[in-house]
Design a protein around this motif. Sequence first.
Motif, PDB file in Angstrom:
ATOM      1  N   UNK B  35       0.837  -1.196   0.000  1.00 53.17           N
ATOM      2  CA  UNK B  35       0.000   0.000   0.000  1.00 53.17           C
ATOM      3  C   UNK B  35       0.873   1.248   0.000  1.00 53.17           C
ATOM      4  N   UNK B  37       0.537   5.331   1.329  1.00 53.58           N
ATOM      5  CA  UNK B  37      -0.250   6.276   2.127  1.00 53.58           C
ATOM      6  C   UNK B  37       0.360   7.657   1.954  1.00 53.58           C
ATOM      7  N   UNK B  40      -1.979  12.801   4.521  1.00 54.28           N
ATOM      8  CA  UNK B  40      -3.364  13.203   4.680  1.00 54.28           C
ATOM      9  C   UNK B  40      -4.360  12.412   3.867  1.00 54.28           C
ATOM     10  N   UNK B  41      -3.898  11.331   3.248  1.00 54.34           N
ATOM     11  CA  UNK B  41      -4.800  10.557   2.396  1.00 54.34           C
ATOM     12  C   UNK B  41      -4.924   9.120   2.896  1.00 54.34           C
ATOM     13  N   UNK B  42      -5.835   8.397   2.283  1.00 54.63           N
ATOM     14  CA  UNK B  42      -6.083   7.026   2.703  1.00 54.63           C
ATOM     15  C   UNK B  42      -5.023   6.083   2.143  1.00 54.63           C
ATOM     16  N   UNK B  43      -5.020   4.891   2.675  1.00 51.33           N
ATOM     17  CA  UNK B  43      -4.148   3.849   2.132  1.00 51.33           C
ATOM     18  C   UNK B  43      -4.673   3.439   0.766  1.00 51.33           C
ATOM     19  N   UNK B  45      -4.048   0.685  -2.378  1.00 52.10           N
ATOM     20  CA  UNK B  45      -3.373  -0.557  -2.745  1.00 52.10           C
ATOM     21  C   UNK B  45      -2.573  -0.358  -4.019  1.00 52.10           C
ATOM     22  N   UNK B  92       3.505   0.661   2.854  1.00 51.90           N
ATOM     23  CA  UNK B  92       3.152  -0.344   3.857  1.00 51.90           C
ATOM     24  C   UNK B  92       2.994  -1.714   3.216  1.00 51.90           C
TER      25      UNK B  92
END
Lengths: 114, 112
Positions: B35, B37, B40-43, B45, B92
């Motif tokens: 992932x 990230x 300030x943003x989402x994970x 894929x 990640x």
Amino acid sequence: EDQVTQSPEALRLQEGESSSLNCSYTVSGLRGLFWYRQDPGKGPEFLFTLYSAGEEKEKERLKATLTKKESFLHITAPKPEDSATYLCAVQSLLFSGGYNKLIFGAGTRLAVHP
Amino acid sequence: SAVISQKPSRDICQRGTSLTIQCQVDSQVTMMFWYRQQPGQSLTLIATANQGSEATYESGFVIDKFPISRPNLTFSTLTVSNMSPEDSSIYLCSVEDSTEAFFGQGTRLTVV
């Protein structure tokens, strides 16, 4: 398109001041909704999985609930150590490429002050 | 449960260079996930990696930019190639069981 929206983006609480974080979602068939806690410089840490509307789970000062369109993470009498970013993710029933995809929201940054 | 070790934990790299991130799991797993990230943003894929086969990339991510290796059931690497400042993110590694996803501590990459 599957989507997860978390609100508020940031929340500041006084120690002991209870509140709720919201996670709204649209998904083509919900396999599960997940809550994670993420501390700075660390990976997400699993908190809860919810599978069906009406389900509730609790852990210490945290309680997660689920409806057909949203989930709430209730924090009762928070302490400074509860300060973190809380992430919500949904997993679709759609099985593609050998897995059920996880879709994350952007998170809510919680700060609890003494 | 699974324990994931990821390294490096952070790095500052010059634009145009490449960085390889390593992910080691304490148990054998079929699939490993990478992932990104962004601040300030989402994970998001990037790709899934199965042992013995080529990685499967999500829309917007290509193998030339993010080559992945999966030599065995406990290890994977992600390379961020020809880096630009826009690649500055946390990367990640993750594995899943039937009930939850487990994450490494992440690699914080800064490209200057």
